[in-house]
Design a protein around this motif. Structure first.
Motif, PDB file in Angstrom:
ATOM      1  N   GLU A 314       0.802  -1.218   0.137  1.00  0.00           N
ATOM      2  CA  GLU A 314      -0.020  -0.059  -0.003  1.00  0.00           C
ATOM      3  C   GLU A 314       0.828   1.397   0.143  1.00  0.00           C
ATOM      4  OE1 GLU A 314      -3.283   0.195   2.566  1.00  0.00           O
ATOM      5  OE2 GLU A 314      -4.165  -1.810   1.949  1.00  0.00           O
ATOM      6  N   SER A 315       2.013   1.109   0.778  1.00  0.00           N
ATOM      7  CA  SER A 315       2.714   2.427   0.614  1.00  0.00           C
ATOM      8  C   SER A 315       3.441   2.566  -0.647  1.00  0.00           C
ATOM      9  CB  SER A 315       4.098   2.211   1.651  1.00  0.00           C
ATOM     10  OG  SER A 315       4.896   1.051   1.190  1.00  0.00           O
ATOM     11  N   LYS A 316       3.653   1.550  -1.234  1.00  0.00           N
ATOM     12  CA  LYS A 316       4.226   1.903  -2.676  1.00  0.00           C
ATOM     13  C   LYS A 316       3.083   2.524  -3.804  1.00  0.00           C
ATOM     14  CE  LYS A 316       6.419  -0.650  -6.692  1.00  0.00           C
ATOM     15  NZ  LYS A 316       6.935  -2.052  -7.125  1.00  0.00           N
ATOM     16  N   LYS A 317       1.984   2.013  -3.357  1.00  0.00           N
ATOM     17  CA  LYS A 317       0.763   2.433  -4.344  1.00  0.00           C
ATOM     18  C   LYS A 317       0.571   3.921  -3.882  1.00  0.00           C
ATOM     19  CE  LYS A 317      -1.794  -2.047  -4.650  1.00  0.00           C
ATOM     20  NZ  LYS A 317      -3.070  -2.465  -4.264  1.00  0.00           N
ATOM     21  N   ALA A 318       0.950   4.119  -2.572  1.00  0.00           N
ATOM     22  CA  ALA A 318       0.865   5.538  -2.413  1.00  0.00           C
ATOM     23  C   ALA A 318       1.951   6.401  -2.824  1.00  0.00           C
ATOM     24  CB  ALA A 318       0.644   5.798  -0.586  1.00  0.00           C
ATOM     25  N   GLU A 343       8.294  17.532   3.067  1.00  0.00           N
ATOM     26  CA  GLU A 343       6.907  17.072   2.744  1.00  0.00           C
ATOM     27  C   GLU A 343       7.023  15.589   2.070  1.00  0.00           C
ATOM     28  OE1 GLU A 343       7.834  21.257   2.443  1.00  0.00           O
ATOM     29  OE2 GLU A 343       8.990  19.600   1.267  1.00  0.00           O
ATOM     30  N   GLN A 344       7.963  14.935   1.795  1.00  0.00           N
ATOM     31  CA  GLN A 344       7.802  13.657   1.773  1.00  0.00           C
ATOM     32  C   GLN A 344       7.680  13.014   2.926  1.00  0.00           C
ATOM     33  OE1 GLN A 344      11.642  13.161  -0.670  1.00  0.00           O
ATOM     34  NE2 GLN A 344      10.152  13.178  -2.642  1.00  0.00           N
ATOM     35  N   VAL A 345       8.435  13.434   4.010  1.00  0.00           N
ATOM     36  CA  VAL A 345       8.300  12.612   5.127  1.00  0.00           C
ATOM     37  C   VAL A 345       6.814  12.924   5.916  1.00  0.00           C
ATOM     38  CG1 VAL A 345       9.243  12.614   7.698  1.00  0.00           C
ATOM     39  CG2 VAL A 345      10.775  12.864   5.776  1.00  0.00           C
ATOM     40  N   GLN A 346       6.509  14.213   5.774  1.00  0.00           N
ATOM     41  CA  GLN A 346       5.076  14.351   6.048  1.00  0.00           C
ATOM     42  C   GLN A 346       3.869  13.382   5.447  1.00  0.00           C
ATOM     43  OE1 GLN A 346       4.946  18.610   5.060  1.00  0.00           O
ATOM     44  NE2 GLN A 346       4.949  19.028   6.959  1.00  0.00           N
ATOM     45  N   SER A 347       4.184  13.123   4.230  1.00  0.00           N
ATOM     46  CA  SER A 347       3.409  12.347   3.414  1.00  0.00           C
ATOM     47  C   SER A 347       3.349  10.571   4.246  1.00  0.00           C
ATOM     48  CB  SER A 347       3.738  12.119   1.790  1.00  0.00           C
ATOM     49  OG  SER A 347       3.420  13.245   1.224  1.00  0.00           O
ATOM     50  N   PHE A 351       0.451   8.575   5.866  1.00  0.00           N
ATOM     51  CA  PHE A 351      -0.139   7.364   5.213  1.00  0.00           C
ATOM     52  C   PHE A 351       0.156   6.333   6.566  1.00  0.00           C
ATOM     53  CE2 PHE A 351       1.860   3.230   4.358  1.00  0.00           C
ATOM     54  CZ  PHE A 351       0.823   2.593   3.549  1.00  0.00           C
ATOM     55  N   MET A 352       1.072   6.794   7.345  1.00  0.00           N
ATOM     56  CA  MET A 352       1.145   5.636   8.659  1.00  0.00           C
ATOM     57  C   MET A 352      -0.013   5.546   9.420  1.00  0.00           C
ATOM     58  SD  MET A 352       5.289   6.092   9.338  1.00  0.00           S
ATOM     59  CE  MET A 352       5.381   5.193  10.940  1.00  0.00           C
ATOM     60  N   LYS A 353      -0.279   6.860   9.489  1.00  0.00           N
ATOM     61  CA  LYS A 353      -1.473   6.946  10.467  1.00  0.00           C
ATOM     62  C   LYS A 353      -3.050   6.538   9.806  1.00  0.00           C
ATOM     63  CE  LYS A 353       0.253  10.949  12.740  1.00  0.00           C
ATOM     64  NZ  LYS A 353       0.098  12.495  13.113  1.00  0.00           N
ATOM     65  N   GLU A 354      -2.978   6.748   8.634  1.00  0.00           N
ATOM     66  CA  GLU A 354      -4.130   6.222   8.115  1.00  0.00           C
ATOM     67  C   GLU A 354      -4.048   4.357   7.791  1.00  0.00           C
ATOM     68  OE1 GLU A 354      -3.920   7.936   3.965  1.00  0.00           O
ATOM     69  OE2 GLU A 354      -4.954   9.960   4.598  1.00  0.00           O
ATOM     70  N   PHE A 355      -2.832   3.992   7.649  1.00  0.00           N
ATOM     71  CA  PHE A 355      -2.902   2.627   7.577  1.00  0.00           C
ATOM     72  C   PHE A 355      -3.109   2.087   8.924  1.00  0.00           C
ATOM     73  CE2 PHE A 355      -0.580  -1.525   8.041  1.00  0.00           C
ATOM     74  CZ  PHE A 355      -0.715  -2.080   6.800  1.00  0.00           C
ATOM     75  N   GLU A 356      -2.726   2.718  10.067  1.00  0.00           N
ATOM     76  CA  GLU A 356      -3.023   2.418  11.490  1.00  0.00           C
ATOM     77  C   GLU A 356      -4.505   2.467  11.573  1.00  0.00           C
ATOM     78  OE1 GLU A 356      -2.069   3.355  16.125  1.00  0.00           O
ATOM     79  OE2 GLU A 356      -1.192   4.755  14.614  1.00  0.00           O
ATOM     80  N   GLN A 357      -5.305   3.326  11.000  1.00  0.00           N
ATOM     81  CA  GLN A 357      -6.560   3.474  11.461  1.00  0.00           C
ATOM     82  C   GLN A 357      -7.432   2.279  10.713  1.00  0.00           C
ATOM     83  OE1 GLN A 357      -7.515   7.448  10.144  1.00  0.00           O
ATOM     84  NE2 GLN A 357      -7.103   8.513  11.671  1.00  0.00           N
ATOM     85  N   ARG A 358      -6.832   1.866   9.458  1.00  0.00           N
ATOM     86  CA  ARG A 358      -7.628   0.888   8.771  1.00  0.00           C
ATOM     87  C   ARG A 358      -7.297  -0.605   9.342  1.00  0.00           C
ATOM     88  NH1 ARG A 358      -5.419   3.797   4.276  1.00  0.00           N
ATOM     89  NH2 ARG A 358      -3.888   2.013   3.921  1.00  0.00           N
ATOM     90  N   TYR A 359      -6.184  -0.619  10.005  1.00  0.00           N
ATOM     91  CA  TYR A 359      -5.682  -2.091  10.287  1.00  0.00           C
ATOM     92  C   TYR A 359      -5.229  -2.181  11.981  1.00  0.00           C
ATOM     93  CZ  TYR A 359      -5.562  -2.455   5.148  1.00  0.00           C
ATOM     94  OH  TYR A 359      -5.781  -2.499   3.757  1.00  0.00           O
ATOM     95  N   GLY A 360      -5.112  -1.267  12.405  1.00  0.00           N
ATOM     96  CA  GLY A 360      -4.611  -1.367  13.669  1.00  0.00           C
ATOM     97  C   GLY A 360      -5.729  -1.804  14.986  1.00  0.00           C
TER      98      GLY A 360
END
Length: 360
Positions: A314-318, A343-347, A351-360
């Motif tokens: 998913e990170s690669k897709k992002a 900006e890339q680190v912000q992205s 992504f990490m926070k959104e991934f955690e919300q979906r699967y955490g």
């Protein structure tokens, strides 16, 4: 142009402005009608390029005339052999191990004991998450040199203060050179593979005090002999001309953007942002002692390792590339070298926070 966020540990991301300039010059460099890759390294044009690259690096790092600056080949790994061959001189060398790369350097240096070049002493060995307490160090006292790796790329362990030892200090700065100011005068020798924080693979910097150039063993090949390379302007044989050229463009880019002091502020801001996201989560973790967390290489683990593959997909897709951790450590690793933007680190954090919300 579709430039994505590249967190590769090396060969690593390079500044877009540098790559664009190289693209513009690829067919006709300086009006010569040829690429810089196609001209003689001994031509006046290329000699001027090489001289300017060294001059810019000296300015960036405040390198005095007491030091030779060499642009060599073979990667930092070749220096694992070149250093004892040039500096051991029948004495004892102290090696501090804090991760994979300092361990490899120690293992390679040990081979030269069998040639009678001297003794290699293990000062202390860390577990990859911390730096051994100074009180446990077994220093030999007045060694020919003390070797360490200030930033361990694989484990994300960094030593920020120069060790206080009585020996000449040798440092592998491959993954942290030019990331923040250092006092070059604290070191006898600095070496760094270019492919992490400077330019493309194929070039290695060696910054060595000139008074150490007379110590090479008779076993030392000419191509690895610092004095021979210094006397031949790093051109004892044909150098890595394109890597040298690109590295020079990176030095120009750094100077144009405020130098090492300015990039250091940005690097610390990037690292603080990413570590904060990890620490504020129960889903992600970092095992390194906070006092020794690298500002260049940030390994982290997911609470459920079964999600590792999905995270990478998913990170690669992002548009977030090369986040897989080294096999020695596992998990994930974000290498946030100078060319990686805030900006890339912000992205990545979003992504990490959104991934955690979906699967955490």
């Amino acid at each position: 142009m579709n430039r994505l966020a590249n967190f590769c540990a090396g060969p690593a991301s390079m500044p877009t402005a540098v790559l664009q300039k190289a693209q513009d010059e690829i067919l006709n460099w300086r009006g010569t009608g040829a690429s810089v890759m196609e001209i003689s390294h001994r031509s006046a044009d290329y000699t001027e390029l090489a001289t300017k690259a060294e001059r810019d690096l000296r300015k960036l790092m405040n390198i005095s005339d007491d030091y030779a600056v060499l642009f060599l080949q073979g990667g930092a790994a070749l220096q694992f052999s070149a250093i004892p061959l040039n500096l051991l001189n029948g004495g004892v060398a102290d090696y501090l191990i804090t991760g994979t790369w300092s361990q490899k350097a120690y293992k390679e240096a040990k081979r030269y004991e069998t040639l009678g070049l001297g003794k290699i002493n293990l000062v202390a060995q860390g577990d990859g998450t911390d730096v051994p307490n100074v009180d446990t160090w077994q220093l030999s006292g007045k060694a020919s040199y003390f070797h360490y790796c200030p930033n361990e790329t694989i484990h994300g362990v960094q030593i920020f203060d120069t060790p206080k030892v009585d020996s000449a200090i040798v440092a592998d700065l491959s993954s942290c050179i030019l990331s923040e100011p250092i006092n070059v005068d604290d070191f006898a020798l600095i070496y760094a593979g270019a492919q992490k924080n400077i330019g493309p693979a194929g070039l290695t910097l060696v910054i060595v005090r000139k008074d150490l150039l007379e110590q090479a063993s008779a076993w030392c090949p000419s191509i690895m002999n610092y004095k021979s390379q210094f006397e031949n302007d790093s051109m004892l044989n044909t150098p890595s001309t394109y890597a040298w050229y690109l590295s020079g463009l990176v030095f120009e880019w750094l100077l144009e953007n405020g130098g090492v002091e300015a990039i250091a502020k940005l690097n610390h801001a990037k690292a603080d942002m990413l570590y904060r996201a990890i620490d504020e989560s129960d889903f992600y973790s970092n095992k390194v002692n906070p006092k020794h967390r690298s500002i260049m290489n940030v390994p982290f683990q997911l609470a459920d390792t079964n999600l590792d593959k999905l995270f990478l997909e998913e990170s690669k897709k992002a548009g977030l590339l090369n986040l897989k951790g080294h096999r020695v450590v596992g998990g994930m690793r974000a290498s946030i070298y100078n060319a990686v933007t805030l900006e890339q680190v912000q992205s990545l954090v979003v992504f990490m926070k959104e991934f955690e919300q979906r699967y955490g």
